[in-house]
Design a protein around this motif. Structure first.
Motif, short mmCIF file in Angstrom:
data_model
loop_
_atom_site.label_atom_id
_atom_site.label_comp_id
_atom_site.label_asym_id
_atom_site.label_seq_id
_atom_site.Cartn_x
_atom_site.Cartn_y
_atom_site.Cartn_z
N ASP A 216 44.73 50.69 36.51
CA ASP A 216 45.52 49.64 37.13
C ASP A 216 46.65 50.12 37.87
OD1 ASP A 216 47.25 50.18 34.96
OD2 ASP A 216 48.50 48.47 35.67
N ARG A 234 43.40 44.31 37.90
CA ARG A 234 44.89 43.65 38.56
C ARG A 234 45.82 43.66 37.59
NH1 ARG A 234 43.88 41.79 43.63
NH2 ARG A 234 41.73 41.17 44.03
N SER A 235 47.12 44.14 38.12
CA SER A 235 48.15 43.74 37.34
C SER A 235 49.13 42.78 37.75
CB SER A 235 49.08 45.28 37.47
OG SER A 235 50.31 45.12 37.32
N ASP A 239 50.63 45.50 43.19
CA ASP A 239 49.63 45.53 43.90
C ASP A 239 48.43 46.49 43.35
OD1 ASP A 239 50.40 43.40 45.50
OD2 ASP A 239 51.27 44.94 47.15
N PRO A 240 47.09 46.09 43.44
CA PRO A 240 46.21 46.72 42.88
C PRO A 240 46.36 48.24 43.65
CG PRO A 240 45.11 45.05 44.17
CD PRO A 240 46.61 44.77 43.95
N ARG A 242 44.52 51.56 45.41
CA ARG A 242 43.37 51.43 46.56
C ARG A 242 42.63 52.97 46.35
NH1 ARG A 242 43.60 47.21 49.75
NH2 ARG A 242 45.72 45.77 49.41
N ILE A 251 36.62 45.66 41.73
CA ILE A 251 38.19 45.14 41.60
C ILE A 251 38.08 43.74 40.89
CG2 ILE A 251 40.36 44.40 42.77
CD1 ILE A 251 39.24 46.05 44.97
N SER A 252 38.81 43.58 39.68
CA SER A 252 38.96 42.39 38.70
C SER A 252 39.57 41.18 39.35
CB SER A 252 39.51 42.72 37.43
OG SER A 252 40.76 42.76 37.43
N ASP A 253 39.07 40.13 39.10
CA ASP A 253 39.78 38.78 39.43
C ASP A 253 40.88 38.81 38.46
OD1 ASP A 253 38.16 38.18 41.72
OD2 ASP A 253 36.67 37.46 40.58
N VAL A 255 43.73 39.57 35.37
CA VAL A 255 44.63 40.55 35.20
C VAL A 255 44.36 41.30 33.55
CG1 VAL A 255 46.19 39.73 36.77
CG2 VAL A 255 46.36 39.34 34.28
N GLY A 259 40.68 41.27 32.96
CA GLY A 259 40.15 41.86 33.98
C GLY A 259 39.43 43.26 33.59
#
Length: 293
Positions: A216, A234-235, A239-240, A242, A251-253, A255, A259
């Motif tokens: 994360d 996601r945290s 921000d996630p 990259r 990329i999870s929806d 957190v 997630g």
């Protein structure tokens, strides 16, 4: 046929950023372990921190500590220890960096210029560490007990941290930013440690092993770039990250642990569909799956 091996960050990924619990990930984690899919922590935490965590999560396999500075493997897990390995309490460990004392000595060259912009975690009291992390005093004491890297509470700006990282690099070390702290180490980080361990697993246990990396934070990026498949969790606090990849990336929806479960299920399902053997959580009676823990 591909056999997934999961390398996962803990804080903010498999464990909640605030509460440190993994409740929302446990059904998926238990399913993976029942299926014989290895789940290997790759974390900034220390070995002593990981022992109770692994016990709680039911993880009995290898783990990677202090941002890739060392790899710990149970002696009975099926991997041969290299000649340089150190054997302790039913484990052997392989060091990829330098002892923390040497890291501190090198870092001391920067104290005059940078010392007012960070505090070493090891120099703080247990009460201070508990306050910063939200850990209880026992866990905070374990977090201070580092062997291979120096963990810093950063007091300066993001721009300061980038300039500091460049000077750390000039000392033949590296500076990586995690979810809470800045870590200074003399190794290649999580990606190097994951690669070292994964190659041993492929050559000695699972010839068809494919790596799945989950994280994360910025200190997880290189690991996610080096793996065959990657999950960005996601945290709730930043921000996630990259990674420089698009294929094999989820990329999870949700957190945190929710997630993690969501993304890991999607990736394992993708791998198994490519193998033609169906969904991760489908009901099947697979008594022959090896139990790596």
């Amino acid at each position: 046929m591909s056999s997934p091996v999961i390398y996962t960050d803990l804080d903010g990924t498999l464990m909640d950023h605030y509460s440190y619990d993994s409740d929302l990930a446990m059904p998926t984690l238990n399913s993976l372990l029942k299926r014989g899919i290895p789940v290997i922590p790759c974390t900034s935490k220390t070995r002593e921190e990981l022992r109770p965590i692994c016990s709680t999560l039911g993880l009995g396999g290898p783990f990677i500590v202090e941002n890739g500075s060392a790899v710990w493997v149970p002696s009975d897990w099926g991997l041969n220890s290299p000649k340089s390995a150190v054997h302790v309490d039913g484990y052997w460990y392989h060091v990829l960096g330098l002892p923390r004392a040497m890291v501190r000595r090198r870092l001391a060259f920067l104290d005059a210029e940078w010392g007012n912009r960070y505090q070493s975690l090891s120099d703080l009291t247990i009460k201070q560490v508990a306050s910063i992390t939200g850990l209880d005093k026992t866990a905070a004491a374990l977090a201070k007990d580092r062997l291979f890297c120096e963990t810093l509470v950063w007091l300066g700006t993001s721009a300061d941290r980038e300039a500091f990282a460049q000077q750390v690099q000039s000392l033949e070390m590296r500076c990586v930013a995690g979810g809470r702290f800045v870590h200074v180490l003399a190794s290649g980080g999580k990606a190097e440690a994951m690669h070292w361990l994964h190659e041993k697993i492929k050559s000695e246990l699972l010839m068809d092993a494919v790596s799945v990396a989950a994280g994360d934070a910025c200190n997880d990026i290189e690991m996610m770039e080096a793996a065959d498949f990657a999950l960005v969790v996601r945290s709730p606090v930043h921000d996630p990250p990259r990674p420089k990849r698009s294929e094999g990336l989820v990329i999870s929806d949700a957190v945190g642990p929710a997630g993690w479960a969501e993304g890991i299920e999607a990736l394992i399902e993708r791998i198994e569909e490519e193998n033609g053997i169906g969904r991760l959580l489908s009901e099947r009676d697979d008594h022959n799956a090896p139990q790596f823990g």
